[in-house]
Scaffold this active site. Structure first.
Site, PDB file in Angstrom:
ATOM      1  N   GLU A  64       0.912  -1.654   0.245  1.00 47.14           N
ATOM      2  CA  GLU A  64      -0.024  -0.054  -0.058  1.00 47.14           C
ATOM      3  C   GLU A  64       1.085   1.262  -0.186  1.00 47.14           C
ATOM      4  O   GLU A  64       2.038   1.662   0.931  1.00 47.14           O
ATOM      5  CB  GLU A  64      -0.912  -0.105   1.195  1.00 47.14           C
ATOM      6  N   ASP A 235      -5.378  -4.535   9.046  1.00 49.89           N
ATOM      7  CA  ASP A 235      -6.760  -4.702   8.169  1.00 49.89           C
ATOM      8  C   ASP A 235      -6.444  -4.508   7.002  1.00 49.89           C
ATOM      9  O   ASP A 235      -5.751  -4.752   6.226  1.00 49.89           O
ATOM     10  CB  ASP A 235      -7.458  -3.529   8.724  1.00 49.89           C
TER      11      ASP A 235
END
Length: 350
Positions: A64, A235
Site C-alpha cells: 500500500e 486490515d
C-alpha cells in the site's frame, strides 16, 4: 568532480538510528508524545488531503501507499502486510516513509517506518482509548500477541494508565514472547489459555491479529456492558476479527469512513451503518463515551495522517538529537536547467 552542495542531502533515519532515537527519549515518552502529536493533527483534520490508501492486493498480502498533506508538508508511507511472511522468517509488516516541503517539493526526511509504524499504531490506539475507554480502566485483554502486541501494552500503560494485561494467542510461543518482553515493564502480565480467559476482569480489549480472513476473535457473548474494544489487527477487504453482533451493540468510532468501510470491521455492515469520526470527538463536535455501560469500538485501520504526524515528530526529534545520516538524494547542478551537463561532467577525469 565537484562535491554536492547541502541542497543535495536529505536526512535519513535508519532502523538503527530509529532505535537509538527511541532509547534516547524513552519508549513510554515516545509513545506519549506520539499520541499527543497525532491527537493534535486530528484537531486539524479538515486541513488535510484525505484519500483511502492505494492497495495492490495479492493472494499472500497487500502493498500500500498512504499519502496526505496539510498544505505545508506532504508525507507518504509505503507499507506491506503479508501474514504468512513469518513462516519464512520475514516481518509481516515493513514500511518506509518520506516527508517533503510542499512549497519546493523537496524531501526533508526519509525514514524507516517498520518500527515507527508499530509505535504510531499503538499511540493512535491509546489516544483513541483516552477519549473512549471507561474512566479508570486498569485491565486490558490483548488478543493476538505478535509484533504489535508489546507496543500496544506499553502505549496503554503510558497514555491510559493500564496496570495489567491479559495475553492470549493461538500460538503459545507468541504469548510467551510477549510476556517475556513485558517483564520488568511495570505491568502485571497474565498469560491465558483462551480468549475467554483473557477477557476476565478486562474493561479494554485489544485485538491485533494478522490472518487475512473473516475470523471471529471475539464473539458477542464475550462482550459485556462498559467494554471498550480496540480492533486494530491488520486490515484489508475480506479480513475481520469481530462477530457482526458485537458491532450492532457498539458505538463505533473510525478514522476515515471511506477507508474503514472497505477494510475495517464495518465492512460487515450496510454502507450506511452509523459511525462517528474520531477527530470529531477530539474537537468536541461529537460525543464519545456517553455512559459507563456503553460499549465503544475503535475500528482502527490506520490512516495516512497518523503516519504524517509520526514523520513530523521524528523529523523534529532526530534533527535535535543527531540520530540520522545525510543521503545524497537530490541532483543539484550549478544551473538548475543543466542536469545533463552535470551528468556529462561527472564522467570527465578529475
Amino acid at each position: 568532480m565537484t562535491p554536492p552542495s547541502h541542497l543535495a542531502f536529505v536526512p535519513f533515519i535508519s532502523v538503527e538510528n530509529m532505535m537509538r532515537l527511541v532509547h534516547s527519549i524513552g519508549v513510554e515518552t515516545v509513545l506519549t508524545e506520539l499520541a499527543d502529536a497525532i491527537e493534535h493533527d486530528f484537531t486539524r483534520w479538515p486541513l488535510f488531503d484525505k484519500t483511502p490508501r492505494f492497495g495492490c492486493h495479492s493472494e499472500t498480502g497487500v502493498i500500500e501507499l498512504m499519502p496526505t498533506s496539510d498544505g505545508e508538508f506532504y508525507g507518504f508511507k509505503y507499507v506491506n502486510g503479508h501474514p504468512t511472511n513469518t513462516k519464512q522468517g520475514l516481518q509481516t509488516v515493513t514500511a518506509f516513509g518520506l516527508l517533503a516541503d510542499v512549497a519546493s517539493g523537496y524531501p526533508v526526511l526519509l525514514s524507516e517506518m517498520t518500527v515507527l509504524t508499530a509505535l504510531r499504531t499503538a499511540a493512535t490506539s491509546a489516544m483513541a482509548a483516552r477519549h473512549l475507554a471507561p474512566k479508570g480502566a486498569k485491565v486490558m485483554a490483548l488478543i493476538g500477541n505478535g509484533a504489535q502486541s508489546e507496543f500496544q501494552a506499553m502505549a496503554f500503560k503510558a497514555v491510559v494508565g493500564i496496570e495489567e494485561v491479559r495475553l492470549y494467542d493461538i500460538d503459545a510461543a507468541a504469548t510467551a514472547k510477549c510476556a517475556r518482553n513485558l517483564a520488568g515493564s511495570g505491568l502485571k502480565v497474565t498469560a491465558c489459555r483462551s480468549s475467554q480467559e483473557a477477557m476476565e476482569g478486562a474493561t479494554i480489549v485489544t485485538t491485533c491479529t494478522a490472518d487475512k480472513q473473516f475470523a471471529t476473535i471475539l464473539t458477542d457473548n464475550m462482550i459485556g456492558d462498559g467494554i471498550h474494544i480496540n480492533a486494530i489487527g491488520g486490515d484489508c477487504p475480506g479480513k475481520t476479527e469481530l462477530h457482526k453482533d458485537i458491532l450492532l451493540r457498539s458505538q463505533i468510532f473510525v478514522e476515515y469512513p471511506p477507508q474503514t468501510r472497505i477494510e475495517g470491521e464495518i465492512q460487515q455492515m450496510p454502507a450506511d451503518h452509523p459511525v462517528t469520526e474520531l477527530w470529531q470527538v477530539i474537537t468536541g463536535e461529537a460525543e464519545g463515551r456517553t455512559s459507563p455501560s456503553q460499549i465503544t469500538l475503535f475500528d482502527g485501520v490506520g490512516f495516512a495522517i497518523e503516519d504524517f504526524s509520526a514523520l513530523k515528530y521524528v523529523h523534529e526529534r532526530a534533527l535535535k538529537t543527531g540520530h540520522f545520516v545525510q543521503l545524497d538524494m537530490i541532483a543539484d547542478p550549478d544551473d538548475p536547467r543543466d542536469l545533463f551537463g552535470m551528468l556529462a561532467r561527472a564522467g570527465e577525469p578529475d
